[in-house]
Design an enzyme around this catalytic site. Structure first.
Site, mmCIF file in Angstrom:
data_model
loop_
_atom_site.group_PDB
_atom_site.id
_atom_site.type_symbol
_atom_site.label_atom_id
_atom_site.label_comp_id
_atom_site.label_asym_id
_atom_site.label_seq_id
_atom_site.Cartn_x
_atom_site.Cartn_y
_atom_site.Cartn_z
ATOM 1 C CG HIS A 105 -2.034 1.353 1.661
ATOM 2 N ND1 HIS A 105 -1.977 2.260 2.383
ATOM 3 C CD2 HIS A 105 -2.352 1.989 0.669
ATOM 4 C CE1 HIS A 105 -1.918 3.142 2.108
ATOM 5 N NE2 HIS A 105 -2.593 2.986 1.214
ATOM 6 C CB SER A 106 0.547 4.998 0.002
ATOM 7 O OG SER A 106 0.870 5.367 0.151
ATOM 8 N NE ARG A 107 9.166 4.655 2.783
ATOM 9 C CZ ARG A 107 9.749 4.358 3.558
ATOM 10 N NH1 ARG A 107 9.543 3.303 3.963
ATOM 11 N NH2 ARG A 107 11.162 4.592 3.084
ATOM 12 C CB ALA A 136 2.338 0.315 -3.274
ATOM 13 C CG HIS A 189 -3.805 6.679 0.100
ATOM 14 N ND1 HIS A 189 -3.466 6.801 -0.782
ATOM 15 C CD2 HIS A 189 -2.874 6.460 1.115
ATOM 16 C CE1 HIS A 189 -1.742 6.108 -0.654
ATOM 17 N NE2 HIS A 189 -1.962 6.241 0.548
#
Length: 287
Positions: free
Chosen positions: A102-104, A106, A263
């Protein structure tokens, strides 16, 4: 909360404590989970229990949650966690595994998948693909920002919060939903005289010393041989069409879908539907 049903994990690697949470049967299909910036392994506490065929191991990346902060001479570049992540995978005895980030997390997952294409069977990216590229001519300015901000952050006295509720309210004021904050915040706090301090390393708030160029990012995406599922949130990074464009241009095997939510949709959105999408993708045989 489902986070309490998780098994606490811990490894001693490179003079660092790497902590995590695990859900499911260790004999299940291996799935590594990497959280986003300033979050922790509890980020997957709603999603992981729904992936019933999998043994989900979510890490606290260094400087987050219950894992160690890096030493003062070290940094938090997005690739700095890769040696410890690969060491955890080796300690788990996994020869091949699926990865969800997820996010960073990912972005780190994309880099790991590019460097270890023989190990990552499937890659699930939640609301991120790669870092924003920085042109080569901005290299010196980026390095200067890193030096200035690092000095400021190292000199700053860390804030003491009077209660867990204050910490939850602070994360809410910065865009996190109440449900997500209640799940993530307790694992990011340590009790100190007078209240609580964040376990997150303040240096995570500073600029990176080096940013990847557009060419380097393209090369990383092209090196990913695993099938990729990219889920973009309508209320998150799905608002930025360049993220989808870079994925479509870069990955050889890509499935994309825009989903409702923020998000942190994998934590406070329609998690059952998200789990169903991910489970269906993970069951596909790589081509």
């Amino acid at each position: 909360m489902s986070v309490h049903a998780a098994q606490a994990m811990e490894w001693q690697l490179d003079s660092l404590t790497i902590a995590g949470l695990a859900w499911g049967d260790p004999a299940g299909k291996p799935l590594l989970a990497l959280h986003g910036w300033l979050d922790n392994a509890a980020s997957f506490s709603e999603l992981a229990p729904l992936l019933t065929d999998y043994y989900v191991v979510a890490l606290d990346l260094t400087g987050h949650g219950h894992s160690s902060r890096r030493s003062p001479d070290a940094s938090y570049q997005i690739w700095d966690d890769l040696p410890q992540i690969t060491a955890v995978v080796q300690a788990l005895g996994w020869q091949e595994f699926a990865l969800v980030g997820h996010s960073r997390g990912a972005i780190i997952g994309t880099l790991l998948s590019s460097a270890r294409p023989d190990q990552v069977s499937h890659l699930v990216l939640l609301d991120a693909v790669a870092p924003e590229p920085v042109p080569e001519e901005r290299f010196a300015a980026q390095l200067g920002r890193f030096l200035d901000q690092r000095a400021q952050l190292m000199a700053r006295e860390e804030r003491v919060l009077t209660s867990v509720e204050d910490a939850i309210a602070l994360r809410q004021s910065r865009g996190l939903s109440r449900a997500a904050a209640e799940t993530l915040v307790p694992r990011s706090l340590v009790e100190v005289p007078g209240g609580y301090r964040w376990t997150n390393d303040p240096r995570l708030n500073g600029a990176s010393a080096v940013k990847l160029t557009a060419g380097q990012i393209s090369a990383a995406l092209a090196a990913v041989t695993a099938p990729v599922l990219l889920l973009l949130a309508e209320g998150g990074h799905g608002r930025y069409p360049e993220i989808l464009a870079s994925a479509e241009e870069g990955f050889a095997q890509l499935t994309t879908q825009t989903v409702a939510g923020s998000h942190h949709f994998h934590l406070d959105g329609d998690v059952t539907s998200i789990a169903r999408l991910i489970d269906g993708f993970l069951r596909r045989e790589p081509t």
